[in-house]
Design a protein around this motif. Structure first.
Motif, mmCIF file in Angstrom:
data_model
loop_
_atom_site.group_PDB
_atom_site.id
_atom_site.type_symbol
_atom_site.label_atom_id
_atom_site.label_comp_id
_atom_site.label_asym_id
_atom_site.label_seq_id
_atom_site.Cartn_x
_atom_site.Cartn_y
_atom_site.Cartn_z
ATOM 1 N N LEU A 54 0.885 6.898 -13.662
ATOM 2 C CA LEU A 54 0.900 5.810 -13.409
ATOM 3 C C LEU A 54 0.743 4.715 -14.368
ATOM 4 N N THR B 17 -5.261 11.386 -4.831
ATOM 5 C CA THR B 17 -4.448 11.912 -3.854
ATOM 6 C C THR B 17 -4.737 13.371 -3.470
ATOM 7 N N GLU C 160 -4.262 -0.131 -5.451
ATOM 8 C CA GLU C 160 -4.733 0.407 -4.213
ATOM 9 C C GLU C 160 -6.014 0.896 -4.468
ATOM 10 N N PHE D 151 0.060 1.404 -6.958
ATOM 11 C CA PHE D 151 -0.866 2.584 -6.643
ATOM 12 C C PHE D 151 -2.165 2.423 -7.371
ATOM 13 N N PRO E 257 -0.848 8.247 -5.754
ATOM 14 C CA PRO E 257 -1.938 7.288 -6.180
ATOM 15 C C PRO E 257 -3.124 8.360 -6.854
ATOM 16 N N ASP F 211 4.578 1.924 -8.924
ATOM 17 C CA ASP F 211 3.574 2.735 -9.339
ATOM 18 C C ASP F 211 2.360 1.781 -9.683
ATOM 19 N N SER G 79 0.820 -1.058 -0.174
ATOM 20 C CA SER G 79 -0.124 0.045 -0.114
ATOM 21 C C SER G 79 0.800 1.217 0.000
ATOM 22 N N PRO G 80 0.523 2.266 -0.568
ATOM 23 C CA PRO G 80 1.160 3.545 -0.595
ATOM 24 C C PRO G 80 1.520 4.082 0.834
#
Length: 413
Positions: free
Chosen positions: A221, A140, A284, A281, A137, A278, A107-108
């Motif tokens: 990403l 964000t 996620e 992300f 991500p 990346d 997870s970021p």
């Protein structure tokens, strides 16, 4: 909706950016700081590492990037760039800190970005720009940064401008890429995106493409995930070739004769800061629709272990073999070791009890003066080329007959 412009279009009415505060002076932040300072902008490079701050101010930063070192020492840069451990006021604030993964759940870790935004809040004034260069991500900016600014009493898009312009640079070729690569700038509104363009106008020779915040987040990403997935495909083809006892490189070369096929070359894994990070992300924010992406990521993650297994099989006839491993960077002709699969291979072998000496001609403290003399002095049984630096490949080609005559096995990946 995305629109296109040159670096100077539509920004004439925007307030100029003369003083820039850059939070994070690493691989991304420092080159930007140097470029802006070289164009006469007042730049504050903020870093929590006091040694880095001192080195910036002294012009003595010791990094394995020759052009960066030389540009840092230029009179104009030294005059306009100051390193600090705490932020200060300015026209624009650039967030350029890492977003690592937490282990083992991939997870970021948003703590660095959130701390960077918190650090500038006391210094923000109406009309200032906050521009995020960190790779982050999707959502964000909307779900983390906007609420942070609002809790501090600011209204992003009204009294504070907010943009996201993800970096596109490659270690070893930083200053060409920061100038010639197109910029994607997403803004909370068009005015914010156009204001962010003012940051890059002094040195940018490429085009700028304006979009919204989420699209800019996704674009970065997608770029790196595209590359990661295609590397994974090549690696999986290589595994199939190995199983069939054919040379996968030869087959890939033949397949690429097709006018619409352009397969990459397989390798020992994927490293660097971007590609191994990346794609997670995206997983996620939407795990339901990232099955291909995460499968590709796991294929590339397992390649160092597979490479170590190949080496074990190759040295099985030796009793307590002495191995020399060449290459520690994450890619050829580079010094960057971040997430290097070559280092993972060596770690795997060492954990198994093999005697391994690790060299890389591009990395300080890992070099050698003469490869033949090094191999001879260490009485090596096996030389493993993990990273095909051009000079290393040439050296090994020249030593091929000598290695054979001295019963030294050569493995090249």
């Amino acid at each position: 909706m995305t629109s296109r412009s040159t670096a100077s279009t539509d920004t004439t009415d925007q307030q100029a950016v003369e003083e820039v505060v850059i939070i994070g002076t690493g691989f991304v932040g420092l080159p930007l700081a140097i470029m802006l300072a070289s164009k006469g902008k007042t730049v504050h490079g903020i870093d929590i590492d006091k040694n880095v701050v001192k080195a910036i101010n002294d012009g003595t930063l010791n990094v394995n990037e020759k052009e960066l070192n030389s540009r840092l020492k230029e009179d104009t840069v030294q005059e306009n760039l100051v390193g600090q451990t705490e932020p200060t006021s300015g026209d624009a604030f650039v967030i350029s800190v890492p977003t690592p993964l937490t282990e083992p759940n991939k997870s970021p870790d948003m703590s660095h970005v959130e701390a960077a935004v918190d650090s500038i809040l006391p210094y923000l004034e109406e009309g200032d720009l906050v521009n995020v260069e960190s790779t982050i991500p999707p959502l964000t900016c909307g779900n983390h940064i906007v609420p942070q600014l609002e809790r501090a009493g600011y209204d992003p898009g009204d009294d504070i401008q907010l943009a996201h312009s993800p970096e596109r640079i490659l270690p070893g070729n930083v200053f060409e890429e920061i100038v010639t690569n197109d910029r994607i700038i997403g803004g909370i509104d068009r005015a914010s995106a156009e204001r962010a363009a003012k940051l890059y106008e002094p040195f940018l020779e490429a085009e700028i493409y304006y979009t919204d915040l989420v699209s800019a987040e996704l674009c970065k990403l997608m770029e790196n995930t595209y590359r990661d997935v295609n590397v994974a495909l090549a690696n999986e083809f290589a595994l199939i070739g190995d199983q069939m006892d054919v040379n996968p490189d030869d087959i890939i070369e033949l397949a690429n004769k097709h006018p619409r096929v352009d397969l990459l070359r397989p390798g020992i894994g994927v490293g660097g800061h971007c590609l191994p990070v990346d794609p997670w992300f995206l997983n996620e924010v939407d795990p339901e629709h990232t099955n291909l992406i995460t499968t590709a990521r796991r294929i590339n993650d397992m390649m160092p272990e597979i490479t170590a297994k190949k080496i074990r099989r190759a040295v099985a006839d030796h009793v307590d073999p002495k191995i020399i491993a060449l290459g520690a960077a994450y890619k050829p002709n580079n010094y960057d070791q971040r997430n290097s699969p070559a280092n993972e291979v060596v770690e795997e072998l060492c954990l198994d009890g093999y005697r391994v000496t690790h060299y890389d001609r591009h990395i300080d403290g890992m070099g050698y003066d003469d490869l033949q003399a090094t191999i001879a002095s260490e009485s090596a049984d096996v030389v493993v080329q993990l990273v095909p630096h051009d000079e290393t490949v040439e050296e090994l080609d020249e030593l091929d007959s000598w290695l054979s005559s001295n019963d030294v096995d050569l493995l090249q990946f």
